[in-house]
Design a protein around this motif. Structure first.
Motif, mmCIF file in Angstrom:
data_model
loop_
_atom_site.group_PDB
_atom_site.id
_atom_site.type_symbol
_atom_site.label_atom_id
_atom_site.label_comp_id
_atom_site.label_asym_id
_atom_site.label_seq_id
_atom_site.Cartn_x
_atom_site.Cartn_y
_atom_site.Cartn_z
ATOM 1 N N PHE A 45 0.782 -1.237 0.000
ATOM 2 C CA PHE A 45 0.000 0.000 0.000
ATOM 3 C C PHE A 45 0.814 1.288 0.000
ATOM 4 N N ALA A 46 2.059 1.253 0.460
ATOM 5 C CA ALA A 46 2.820 2.487 0.693
ATOM 6 C C ALA A 46 2.877 3.382 -0.544
ATOM 7 N N ASP A 47 3.121 2.797 -1.707
ATOM 8 C CA ASP A 47 3.255 3.597 -2.925
ATOM 9 C C ASP A 47 1.908 4.044 -3.497
ATOM 10 N N LYS A 48 0.825 3.448 -3.028
ATOM 11 C CA LYS A 48 -0.492 3.733 -3.613
ATOM 12 C C LYS A 48 -1.276 4.807 -2.865
ATOM 13 N N ILE A 49 -0.994 4.975 -1.596
ATOM 14 C CA ILE A 49 -1.803 5.881 -0.775
ATOM 15 C C ILE A 49 -1.496 7.343 -1.120
ATOM 16 N N GLN A 50 -2.564 8.060 -1.503
ATOM 17 C CA GLN A 50 -2.429 9.473 -1.849
ATOM 18 C C GLN A 50 -3.133 10.395 -0.842
ATOM 19 N N LEU A 51 -3.976 9.807 -0.004
ATOM 20 C CA LEU A 51 -4.731 10.583 0.975
ATOM 21 C C LEU A 51 -4.625 9.949 2.350
ATOM 22 N N VAL A 52 -4.369 10.775 3.359
ATOM 23 C CA VAL A 52 -4.565 10.381 4.753
ATOM 24 C C VAL A 52 -5.761 11.174 5.258
ATOM 25 N N LEU A 53 -6.808 10.464 5.613
ATOM 26 C CA LEU A 53 -8.023 11.096 6.122
ATOM 27 C C LEU A 53 -7.985 11.033 7.649
ATOM 28 N N VAL A 54 -7.941 12.200 8.281
ATOM 29 C CA VAL A 54 -7.800 12.291 9.739
ATOM 30 C C VAL A 54 -9.173 12.516 10.361
ATOM 31 N N TRP A 55 -9.566 11.577 11.241
ATOM 32 C CA TRP A 55 -10.860 11.649 11.923
ATOM 33 C C TRP A 55 -10.621 11.562 13.417
ATOM 34 N N TRP A 56 -11.070 12.556 14.170
ATOM 35 C CA TRP A 56 -10.792 12.632 15.606
ATOM 36 C C TRP A 56 -9.286 12.485 15.887
ATOM 37 N N HIS A 57 -8.517 13.232 15.077
ATOM 38 C CA HIS A 57 -7.072 13.353 15.242
ATOM 39 C C HIS A 57 -6.314 12.060 14.939
ATOM 40 N N LYS A 58 -6.960 11.085 14.331
ATOM 41 C CA LYS A 58 -6.310 9.822 14.006
ATOM 42 C C LYS A 58 -6.423 9.544 12.511
ATOM 43 N N PRO A 59 -5.386 8.934 11.873
ATOM 44 C CA PRO A 59 -4.110 8.543 12.455
ATOM 45 C C PRO A 59 -3.205 9.745 12.723
ATOM 46 N N SER A 68 6.915 7.087 5.034
ATOM 47 C CA SER A 68 6.493 5.781 4.527
ATOM 48 C C SER A 68 5.499 5.876 3.371
ATOM 49 N N LEU A 69 5.059 7.103 3.048
ATOM 50 C CA LEU A 69 4.053 7.288 1.982
ATOM 51 C C LEU A 69 4.617 8.225 0.908
ATOM 52 N N PRO A 70 5.429 7.719 0.006
ATOM 53 C CA PRO A 70 6.132 8.573 -0.956
ATOM 54 C C PRO A 70 5.229 9.292 -1.951
ATOM 55 N N ASN A 71 4.029 8.798 -2.178
ATOM 56 C CA ASN A 71 3.125 9.423 -3.148
ATOM 57 C C ASN A 71 1.943 10.128 -2.502
ATOM 58 N N LEU A 72 2.063 10.392 -1.209
ATOM 59 C CA LEU A 72 0.995 11.086 -0.496
ATOM 60 C C LEU A 72 0.855 12.504 -1.043
ATOM 61 N N LYS A 73 -0.389 12.909 -1.304
ATOM 62 C CA LYS A 73 -0.643 14.238 -1.853
ATOM 63 C C LYS A 73 -1.397 15.144 -0.878
ATOM 64 N N VAL A 74 -2.216 14.550 0.002
ATOM 65 C CA VAL A 74 -3.049 15.398 0.839
ATOM 66 C C VAL A 74 -3.370 14.720 2.166
ATOM 67 N N VAL A 75 -3.364 15.526 3.225
ATOM 68 C CA VAL A 75 -3.881 15.141 4.532
ATOM 69 C C VAL A 75 -5.153 15.953 4.730
ATOM 70 N N SER A 76 -6.278 15.270 4.809
ATOM 71 C CA SER A 76 -7.576 15.940 4.916
ATOM 72 C C SER A 76 -8.162 15.665 6.291
ATOM 73 N N SER A 77 -8.422 16.731 7.045
ATOM 74 C CA SER A 77 -8.834 16.599 8.441
ATOM 75 C C SER A 77 -10.251 17.098 8.640
ATOM 76 N N GLY A 78 -11.065 16.304 9.315
ATOM 77 C CA GLY A 78 -12.438 16.692 9.602
ATOM 78 C C GLY A 78 -12.515 17.752 10.675
ATOM 79 N N GLY A 79 -13.346 18.765 10.464
ATOM 80 C CA GLY A 79 -13.482 19.841 11.420
ATOM 81 C C GLY A 79 -12.683 21.065 11.013
ATOM 82 N N VAL A 80 -12.750 22.084 11.861
ATOM 83 C CA VAL A 80 -12.078 23.351 11.563
ATOM 84 C C VAL A 80 -10.655 23.370 12.103
#
Length: 330
Positions: A45-59, A68-80
């Motif tokens: 999965f490491a090369d495929k993940i482009q989004l980390v979706l953060v919910w209640w501060h996790k992960p 560990s995520l060389p192709n990550l493009k965006v961290v999207s966090s719920g809330g303000v």
């Protein structure tokens, strides 16, 4: 058919996991990988993940995860609030950060009004008296506070603070506010609000002080011993922002000593408070479990915004909810 991009989420269900009813919204656009699965099969999965979706501060998005995520493009966090994210670190990896502003304005403002009304009208204490086994008759000389025509000081007149002002205006409250930037004259006129350049001016005249700021280094412990001393002894403090905006030790002392009358808090630090914490046992305090925007309608909108922001980043489109250090400091 083109393969969906991969998204990393912490876990599903439970009290902090991503809600099961909203999984389908994400899965329309992303192949979801949960953190435990990712740890077991990083090579898949490491090369495929482009989004980390953060919910209640996790992960937790730290240097190790980013590396560990060389192709990550965006961290999207719920809330303000994005105080749980190291924006400088994430940006150094060329990764964008988004949040979901404005979606929760109305329910959070509703919560602020509910806390103010509950504190003023002794709703919690009154319910306890009515249901207590030892209650034989009511003390009809107990007085509650007026909301109508009282003075409300709003610290942080952003979108949530202004939503509070719109509601308070209907109660004919006198509204004063303190903000990094003064709002437009027509916005002030709509709610009959008066700008206080200095927070001390707001604190001295307010019957109710409502905190609606985002947590930044500048707002950390914004309300401390000195600020509490500026408030009226009959005043109530309401916090719908973040627990760290208030010096809780100073707040406890102020409530015990009668420096202020009461507090109503939807946020604390930590959450939940340690069992036996003074704020949980004081009769002049209401504490709720950070449920300001906890409605199905709002949470669904949050997830939809998370997805739309992330898709926009991955497709190279304009991202209105992108968060940068520069934007936070404006």
């Amino acid at each position: 058919m083109e393969e969906l991009p991969y998204a990393l989420l912490s876990h599903c269900g439970g009290i902090t996991g991503f809600p099961k009813p909203y999984q389908g919204i994400v899965q329309q656009h992303f192949r979801v990988v949960y953190y435990a699965e990712f740890l077991k099969n990083k090579h898949d999965f490491a090369d495929k993940i482009q989004l980390v979706l953060v919910w209640w501060h996790k992960p937790h998005v730290d240097k190790g995860l980013l590396q560990s995520l060389p192709n990550l493009k965006v961290v999207s966090s719920g809330g303000v609030g994005v105080d749980h994210l190291d924006l400088q670190l994430i940006s150094s990896f060329g990764v964008k950060v988004t949040n979901t502003p404005h979606v929760g304005n109305d329910p959070t403002a509703d919560m602020g009004m509910a806390l103010m009304l509950a504190a003023a009208k002794l709703i919690v204490q009154g319910s306890e008296i009515v249901s207590a086994m030892e209650t034989q008759q009511f003390d009809h000389n107990v007085l509650v506070d007026d909301i109508t025509e009282a003075t409300l000081g709003i610290v942080g007149m952003g979108s949530i603070g202004y939503s509070v002002a719109l509601r308070a205006h209907s109660f004919r409250m006198k509204i004063v506010y303190h903000n990094r930037r003064r709002r437009k004259e027509e916005e002030e006129k709509t709610v009959d609000a008066t700008y206080c350049e200095n927070i001390e001016d707001l604190l001295r005249q307010s019957d109710f002080v409502m905190l609606a700021v985002i947590l930044t280094p500048e707002t950390h412990k914004l309300i401390g011993e000195n600020e509490l001393r500026q408030m009226k002894p009959t005043a109530t403090l309401i916090n719908i922002s973040r627990g760290k905006v208030v010096d809780q030790d100073a707040l406890v002392e102020a409530l015990q000593n009668g420096t202020i009358k009461a507090a109503a808090l939807d946020v604390t630090y930590p959450e939940p408070l340690p069992r036996g914490h003074p704020l949980l046992t004081m009769k002049n305090v209401i504490v709720t479990p950070h449920v300001g925007n906890a409605t199905d309608k709002t949470r669904r909108k949050v997830v939809e915004r998370l997805v739309s922001n992330s898709v926009a980043v991955i497709r190279g489109l304009s991202v209105p909810d992108e968060i940068t250090i520069e934007k936070l400091s404006c």
